[in-house]
Scaffold this active site. Structure first.
Site, PDB file in Angstrom:
ATOM      1  N   CYS A  48       0.829  -1.223   0.015  1.00 41.31           N
ATOM      2  CA  CYS A  48      -0.076  -0.060   0.009  1.00 41.31           C
ATOM      3  C   CYS A  48       0.743   1.322  -0.035  1.00 41.31           C
ATOM      4  O   CYS A  48       0.309   2.292   0.156  1.00 41.31           O
ATOM      5  CB  CYS A  48      -0.909  -0.070   1.200  1.00 41.31           C
ATOM      6  N   CYS A  51       4.795   2.199   3.961  1.00 40.28           N
ATOM      7  CA  CYS A  51       6.170   2.128   4.700  1.00 40.28           C
ATOM      8  C   CYS A  51       6.966   3.386   4.053  1.00 40.28           C
ATOM      9  O   CYS A  51       7.670   3.950   4.870  1.00 40.28           O
ATOM     10  CB  CYS A  51       6.777   0.972   4.168  1.00 40.28           C
ATOM     11  N   CYS A 152       4.850  -6.841   4.670  1.00 41.28           N
ATOM     12  CA  CYS A 152       4.595  -7.429   3.453  1.00 41.28           C
ATOM     13  C   CYS A 152       6.130  -8.117   2.525  1.00 41.28           C
ATOM     14  O   CYS A 152       5.968  -9.202   2.181  1.00 41.28           O
ATOM     15  CB  CYS A 152       3.854  -6.478   2.496  1.00 41.28           C
ATOM     16  N   CYS A 189       3.285  -2.890  10.101  1.00 43.35           N
ATOM     17  CA  CYS A 189       2.507  -2.415   8.959  1.00 43.35           C
ATOM     18  C   CYS A 189       1.977  -1.080   9.413  1.00 43.35           C
ATOM     19  O   CYS A 189       0.781  -1.150   9.984  1.00 43.35           O
ATOM     20  CB  CYS A 189       1.408  -3.562   8.894  1.00 43.35           C
ATOM     21  N   HIS A 226       4.066  -6.264  24.515  1.00 38.63           N
ATOM     22  CA  HIS A 226       3.246  -6.147  25.939  1.00 38.63           C
ATOM     23  C   HIS A 226       4.352  -5.706  27.176  1.00 38.63           C
ATOM     24  O   HIS A 226       4.012  -5.183  28.037  1.00 38.63           O
ATOM     25  CB  HIS A 226       2.922  -7.498  26.409  1.00 38.63           C
ATOM     26  N   CYS A 229       3.835  -2.015  27.373  1.00 34.22           N
ATOM     27  CA  CYS A 229       2.653  -1.490  27.073  1.00 34.22           C
ATOM     28  C   CYS A 229       2.078  -0.549  28.310  1.00 34.22           C
ATOM     29  O   CYS A 229       2.276  -0.872  29.506  1.00 34.22           O
ATOM     30  CB  CYS A 229       1.400  -2.483  26.993  1.00 34.22           C
ATOM     31  N   CYS A 245      -5.681  -4.167  30.599  1.00 41.96           N
ATOM     32  CA  CYS A 245      -4.802  -4.868  29.661  1.00 41.96           C
ATOM     33  C   CYS A 245      -5.678  -5.443  28.785  1.00 41.96           C
ATOM     34  O   CYS A 245      -6.723  -5.891  29.191  1.00 41.96           O
ATOM     35  CB  CYS A 245      -4.036  -5.644  30.504  1.00 41.96           C
ATOM     36  N   CYS A 251      -5.111  -9.295  22.431  1.00 40.74           N
ATOM     37  CA  CYS A 251      -4.225  -8.671  22.206  1.00 40.74           C
ATOM     38  C   CYS A 251      -3.021  -9.713  21.944  1.00 40.74           C
ATOM     39  O   CYS A 251      -2.874 -10.605  22.546  1.00 40.74           O
ATOM     40  CB  CYS A 251      -3.878  -7.702  23.182  1.00 40.74           C
ATOM     41  N   CYS A 260       6.782  -0.439  19.119  1.00 41.07           N
ATOM     42  CA  CYS A 260       5.845   0.453  19.193  1.00 41.07           C
ATOM     43  C   CYS A 260       5.368   1.034  20.683  1.00 41.07           C
ATOM     44  O   CYS A 260       5.270   2.275  20.611  1.00 41.07           O
ATOM     45  CB  CYS A 260       4.140  -0.196  18.897  1.00 41.07           C
ATOM     46  N   CYS A 272      -1.384   1.872  19.377  1.00 44.44           N
ATOM     47  CA  CYS A 272      -2.836   1.315  19.194  1.00 44.44           C
ATOM     48  C   CYS A 272      -3.567   1.211  20.332  1.00 44.44           C
ATOM     49  O   CYS A 272      -4.814   1.529  20.496  1.00 44.44           O
ATOM     50  CB  CYS A 272      -2.494   0.004  18.452  1.00 44.44           C
ATOM     51  N   CYS A 279      -3.471  -4.823  20.275  1.00 43.70           N
ATOM     52  CA  CYS A 279      -2.241  -5.007  19.317  1.00 43.70           C
ATOM     53  C   CYS A 279      -2.830  -6.116  18.300  1.00 43.70           C
ATOM     54  O   CYS A 279      -3.235  -7.126  18.909  1.00 43.70           O
ATOM     55  CB  CYS A 279      -0.953  -5.466  19.918  1.00 43.70           C
ATOM     56  N   CYS A 282       0.791  -6.620  13.771  1.00 40.69           N
ATOM     57  CA  CYS A 282       1.080  -6.511  12.391  1.00 40.69           C
ATOM     58  C   CYS A 282       2.474  -6.576  12.230  1.00 40.69           C
ATOM     59  O   CYS A 282       3.020  -6.877  10.875  1.00 40.69           O
ATOM     60  CB  CYS A 282       0.622  -4.836  12.098  1.00 40.69           C
TER      61      CYS A 282
END
Length: 294
Positions: A48, A51, A152, A189, A226, A229, A245, A251, A260, A272, A279, A282
């Site tokens: 898509c 990135c 991908c 992603c 995690h 998180c 959580c 998740c 992340c 997220c 999560c 991805c």
């Protein structure tokens, strides 16, 4: 104009601080003293273009300009370059030929292999279609480093999801150990912008990184989502939007390694789980066939 040494150091040290790592500043200083200017070739496969967009959103816009346009000398990226058609393809071939064994090849998106690769065409060469499969097989072995940007490219991702009519595959699988160095996978992603840019910087300054079983740099993919998180230890939620959580809400943070929750997104503002959703894993090799269980 080359990127200033302090800007490279600033980017490197910022990433290290976010990951609670230590960098050898003296080593970076020595590496930055080099006049090397390796070109960067960025190919677009089945994906898509997220990135590329993510990379352009890196926190320091002046740094991204210098890194992509000056220091590493971007020679080909069909999404952001001004030329197209024959001139663009000529620039691609010329850069790869002139800098064989020196350039960094970034591949974004999966590589379709069905129907002779015709599901994804990069351009034409003397009237003949050049598929992404053709380009990866040609330029991958010519590159010093090959970077698979995003899930991908790294694992097939969404493009390779069943029924996978296009026969999409990962960059590593297509190249099948035909490269000078192992393919470096940067899943996500999209891939986190700092991970993308910092990985290019690391290749320039230090060289080949230490990789895990999935060819991911240990520097960025050693801890699961995690582990840091912001919802960890806040009780148990059973559905998206609830307080607590999201482990019981399906998740994937415990089984997905990514930065992340260490670096966050949008200049360290969000992730997220802070947007009230679990999560989705991805960056996991099994994505997207690892759906939420809630």
């Amino acid at each position: 104009m080359n990127i200033k040494r302090r800007d490279f150091l600033k980017l490197s040290l910022a990433a290290a601080a976010a990951l609670k790592l230590k960098l050898d500043v003296d080593q970076l200083e020595v590496a930055l003293a080099s006049d090397a200017d390796p070109p960067l070739i960025w190919l677009q496969g089945a994906g898509c273009t997220g990135c590329t967009m993510s990379t352009l959103n890196v926190v320091e816009p002046t740094v991204i300009d210098d890194v992509l346009l000056n220091k590493v000398s971007m020679k080909f990226n069909s999404t952001v370059m001004s030329s197209a058609g024959g001139p663009a393809m000529q620039a691609l071939a010329q850069a790869a030929s002139e800098y064989t064994g020196q350039f960094i090849l970034v591949v974004e998106g999966a590589v379709p292999t069905a129907a002779d690769g015709l599901y994804c065409v990069v351009g034409e060469d003397n009237g003949a279609l050049v598929t992404i499969e053709d380009a990866v097989l040609k330029y991958g072995p010519m590159a010093k480093y090959v970077v698979a940007a995003g899930t991908c490219a790294a694992f097939g991702g969404v493009a390779a999801a069943e029924p996978n009519t296009t026969g999409s595959s990962s960059v590593k699988a297509v190249l099948d150990n035909k490269t000078l160095n192992p393919v470096i996978n940067l899943p996500g992603c999209p891939v986190h912008p700092t991970v993308m840019i910092q990985s290019l910087v690391d290749l320039l300054l230090i060289g080949m990184p230490s990789l895990d079983y999935y060819n991911r740099p240990l520097l960025y993919y050693s801890n699961n989502v995690h582990s840091s998180c912001p919802r960890r230890g806040t009780g148990a939620a059973t559905a998206p939007g609830e307080v607590g959580c999201y482990r019981r809400a399906g998740c994937k943070g415990q089984s997905t390694e990514n930065v992340c929750t260490q670096m966050m997104w949008n200049n360290g503002e969000n992730v997220c789980m802070l947007s009230n959703y679990p999560c989705i894993g991805c960056a996991d090799p099994a994505f997207p066939t690892n759906p939420l269980t809630c």
